[in-house]
Design a protein around this motif. Structure first.
Motif, PDB file in Angstrom:
ATOM      1  N   ALA A  41       1.963   0.601   2.839  1.00  0.00           N
ATOM      2  CA  ALA A  41       3.259   0.773   2.187  1.00  0.00           C
ATOM      3  C   ALA A  41       4.319   1.213   3.206  1.00  0.00           C
ATOM      4  CB  ALA A  41       3.154   1.776   1.043  1.00  0.00           C
ATOM      5  N   ALA A  42       3.955   2.138   4.070  1.00  0.00           N
ATOM      6  CA  ALA A  42       4.882   2.609   5.103  1.00  0.00           C
ATOM      7  C   ALA A  42       5.199   1.497   6.101  1.00  0.00           C
ATOM      8  CB  ALA A  42       4.298   3.822   5.819  1.00  0.00           C
ATOM      9  N   LEU A  43       4.179   0.739   6.503  1.00  0.00           N
ATOM     10  CA  LEU A  43       4.399  -0.367   7.437  1.00  0.00           C
ATOM     11  C   LEU A  43       5.260  -1.462   6.812  1.00  0.00           C
ATOM     12  CD1 LEU A  43       0.840  -0.640   8.989  1.00  0.00           C
ATOM     13  CD2 LEU A  43       2.924   0.140  10.138  1.00  0.00           C
ATOM     14  N   ARG A  44       5.066  -1.687   5.521  1.00  0.00           N
ATOM     15  CA  ARG A  44       5.844  -2.707   4.820  1.00  0.00           C
ATOM     16  C   ARG A  44       7.328  -2.326   4.799  1.00  0.00           C
ATOM     17  NH1 ARG A  44       6.230  -4.496  -1.176  1.00  0.00           N
ATOM     18  NH2 ARG A  44       6.681  -6.690  -0.864  1.00  0.00           N
ATOM     19  N   GLU A  48      10.361  -4.425   6.487  1.00  0.00           N
ATOM     20  CA  GLU A  48      11.548  -4.813   5.711  1.00  0.00           C
ATOM     21  C   GLU A  48      12.824  -4.338   6.404  1.00  0.00           C
ATOM     22  OE1 GLU A  48      12.933  -4.707   1.086  1.00  0.00           O
ATOM     23  OE2 GLU A  48      11.959  -2.918   1.873  1.00  0.00           O
ATOM     24  N   ARG A  49      12.810  -3.114   6.886  1.00  0.00           N
ATOM     25  CA  ARG A  49      13.978  -2.538   7.553  1.00  0.00           C
ATOM     26  C   ARG A  49      14.397  -3.367   8.767  1.00  0.00           C
ATOM     27  NH1 ARG A  49      12.530   2.707   9.834  1.00  0.00           N
ATOM     28  NH2 ARG A  49      11.716   3.006   7.757  1.00  0.00           N
ATOM     29  N   HIS A  50      13.413  -3.927   9.452  1.00  0.00           N
ATOM     30  CA  HIS A  50      13.699  -4.702  10.659  1.00  0.00           C
ATOM     31  C   HIS A  50      13.729  -6.205  10.409  1.00  0.00           C
ATOM     32  CE1 HIS A  50      13.774  -1.276  13.337  1.00  0.00           C
ATOM     33  NE2 HIS A  50      12.760  -0.786  12.637  1.00  0.00           N
ATOM     34  N   LYS A  51      13.760  -6.565   9.136  1.00  0.00           N
ATOM     35  CA  LYS A  51      13.870  -7.971   8.718  1.00  0.00           C
ATOM     36  C   LYS A  51      12.753  -8.848   9.299  1.00  0.00           C
ATOM     37  CE  LYS A  51      18.883  -7.761   8.014  1.00  0.00           C
ATOM     38  NZ  LYS A  51      18.863  -6.443   7.550  1.00  0.00           N
ATOM     39  N   LEU A  52      11.549  -8.309   9.277  1.00  0.00           N
ATOM     40  CA  LEU A  52      10.359  -9.041   9.718  1.00  0.00           C
ATOM     41  C   LEU A  52       9.710  -9.620   8.458  1.00  0.00           C
ATOM     42  CD1 LEU A  52       9.124  -6.360  12.243  1.00  0.00           C
ATOM     43  CD2 LEU A  52      10.315  -8.503  12.770  1.00  0.00           C
ATOM     44  N   ASP A  53      10.292 -10.721   7.990  1.00  0.00           N
ATOM     45  CA  ASP A  53       9.959 -11.254   6.675  1.00  0.00           C
ATOM     46  C   ASP A  53       8.480 -11.623   6.497  1.00  0.00           C
ATOM     47  OD1 ASP A  53      12.622 -10.937   5.962  1.00  0.00           O
ATOM     48  OD2 ASP A  53      13.146 -12.977   6.573  1.00  0.00           O
ATOM     49  N   VAL A  54       7.899 -12.277   7.481  1.00  0.00           N
ATOM     50  CA  VAL A  54       6.501 -12.692   7.340  1.00  0.00           C
ATOM     51  C   VAL A  54       5.587 -11.474   7.314  1.00  0.00           C
ATOM     52  CG1 VAL A  54       4.614 -14.000   8.385  1.00  0.00           C
ATOM     53  CG2 VAL A  54       6.913 -14.958   8.359  1.00  0.00           C
ATOM     54  N   LEU A  55       5.832 -10.515   8.188  1.00  0.00           N
ATOM     55  CA  LEU A  55       5.029  -9.295   8.187  1.00  0.00           C
ATOM     56  C   LEU A  55       5.218  -8.535   6.876  1.00  0.00           C
ATOM     57  CD1 LEU A  55       5.382  -7.864  11.785  1.00  0.00           C
ATOM     58  CD2 LEU A  55       3.312  -8.653  10.667  1.00  0.00           C
ATOM     59  N   HIS A  56       6.438  -8.480   6.389  1.00  0.00           N
ATOM     60  CA  HIS A  56       6.711  -7.813   5.114  1.00  0.00           C
ATOM     61  C   HIS A  56       5.903  -8.472   3.998  1.00  0.00           C
ATOM     62  CE1 HIS A  56       9.157  -7.112   1.419  1.00  0.00           C
ATOM     63  NE2 HIS A  56       9.119  -5.872   1.895  1.00  0.00           N
ATOM     64  N   TYR A  57       5.878  -9.781   3.984  1.00  0.00           N
ATOM     65  CA  TYR A  57       5.127 -10.522   2.972  1.00  0.00           C
ATOM     66  C   TYR A  57       3.626 -10.259   3.094  1.00  0.00           C
ATOM     67  CZ  TYR A  57       2.900 -14.429   0.604  1.00  0.00           C
ATOM     68  OH  TYR A  57       2.085 -15.183  -0.202  1.00  0.00           O
ATOM     69  N   LEU A  58       3.095 -10.374   4.301  1.00  0.00           N
ATOM     70  CA  LEU A  58       1.655 -10.186   4.508  1.00  0.00           C
ATOM     71  C   LEU A  58       1.216  -8.758   4.189  1.00  0.00           C
ATOM     72  CD1 LEU A  58       1.181 -12.239   7.787  1.00  0.00           C
ATOM     73  CD2 LEU A  58       0.436 -12.865   5.483  1.00  0.00           C
ATOM     74  N   LEU A  59       2.029  -7.790   4.571  1.00  0.00           N
ATOM     75  CA  LEU A  59       1.703  -6.409   4.250  1.00  0.00           C
ATOM     76  C   LEU A  59       1.781  -6.162   2.743  1.00  0.00           C
ATOM     77  CD1 LEU A  59       3.530  -4.706   7.220  1.00  0.00           C
ATOM     78  CD2 LEU A  59       1.063  -4.721   6.830  1.00  0.00           C
ATOM     79  N   GLY A  60       2.689  -6.849   2.076  1.00  0.00           N
ATOM     80  CA  GLY A  60       2.756  -6.768   0.616  1.00  0.00           C
ATOM     81  C   GLY A  60       1.493  -7.304  -0.027  1.00  0.00           C
ATOM     82  N   MET A  61       0.989  -8.405   0.495  1.00  0.00           N
ATOM     83  CA  MET A  61      -0.258  -8.965  -0.020  1.00  0.00           C
ATOM     84  C   MET A  61      -1.422  -8.004   0.230  1.00  0.00           C
ATOM     85  SD  MET A  61       0.684 -11.700  -1.447  1.00  0.00           S
ATOM     86  CE  MET A  61      -0.872 -12.446  -1.816  1.00  0.00           C
ATOM     87  N   THR A  62      -1.428  -7.374   1.379  1.00  0.00           N
ATOM     88  CA  THR A  62      -2.473  -6.399   1.704  1.00  0.00           C
ATOM     89  C   THR A  62      -2.396  -5.211   0.748  1.00  0.00           C
ATOM     90  OG1 THR A  62      -2.351  -7.051   4.020  1.00  0.00           O
ATOM     91  CG2 THR A  62      -3.405  -4.935   3.533  1.00  0.00           C
ATOM     92  N   GLN A  63      -1.185  -4.765   0.464  1.00  0.00           N
ATOM     93  CA  GLN A  63      -1.014  -3.648  -0.450  1.00  0.00           C
ATOM     94  C   GLN A  63      -1.480  -4.016  -1.857  1.00  0.00           C
ATOM     95  OE1 GLN A  63       2.995  -2.194  -0.630  1.00  0.00           O
ATOM     96  NE2 GLN A  63       2.384  -0.271  -1.553  1.00  0.00           N
ATOM     97  N   LEU A  64      -1.160  -5.223  -2.305  1.00  0.00           N
ATOM     98  CA  LEU A  64      -1.624  -5.681  -3.615  1.00  0.00           C
ATOM     99  C   LEU A  64      -3.153  -5.715  -3.679  1.00  0.00           C
ATOM    100  CD1 LEU A  64       0.856  -8.595  -4.424  1.00  0.00           C
ATOM    101  CD2 LEU A  64       0.657  -6.407  -5.618  1.00  0.00           C
ATOM    102  N   GLU A  65      -3.773  -6.202  -2.622  1.00  0.00           N
ATOM    103  CA  GLU A  65      -5.238  -6.282  -2.566  1.00  0.00           C
ATOM    104  C   GLU A  65      -5.862  -4.886  -2.629  1.00  0.00           C
ATOM    105  OE1 GLU A  65      -8.926  -8.121  -2.442  1.00  0.00           O
ATOM    106  OE2 GLU A  65      -6.961  -9.043  -2.707  1.00  0.00           O
TER     107      GLU A  65
END
Length: 79
Positions: A41-44, A48-65
Motif C-alpha cells: 500500500a505504501a509503495l503503491r 502514484e505520486r511519481h506517476k509510475l502508472d504500470v508500477l501503480h497498477y501492478l502494486l494494486g494487483m498485488t495488494q488485491l491478491e
C-alpha cells in the motif's frame, strides 16, 4: 582494458536454510501477508505520486491478491 569479474550472489536454498517451515521468531503466513499488504500500500502511493502508472497498477494487483488471501484465511478460521 577488461572489466573486473563480478561475483555471483548465491541464492539461499531450502536445503541451506532448513525446511520451508517458519524460522524462529517469525510470524505465520497470515502475518506475512498482512505485512506485505501494508508495505505494498505504501509503495503503491509512492508509485502514484511519481506517476509510475504500470508500477501503480501492478502494486494494486498485488495488494488485491494479499487482501483476498487474508479474507479467505479469515473466512476459513470462522468456519
Amino acid at each position: 582494458m577488461t572489466k573486473p569479474a563480478r561475483k555471483r550472489a548465491r541464492a539461499v536454498t531450502g536445503a541451506q536454510r532448513g525446511s520451508r517451515h517458519e524460522e524462529p521468531g517469525e510470524g505465520g503466513a497470515d502475518e506475512a501477508v498482512a505485512f506485505i499488504a501494508e508495505q505494498v500500500a505504501a509503495l503503491r502511493k509512492l508509485a502514484e505520486r511519481h506517476k509510475l502508472d504500470v508500477l501503480h497498477y501492478l502494486l494494486g494487483m498485488t495488494q488485491l491478491e494479499a487482501d483476498e488471501h487474508l479474507r479467505l484465511r479469515t473466512k476459513r478460521k470462522l468456519s
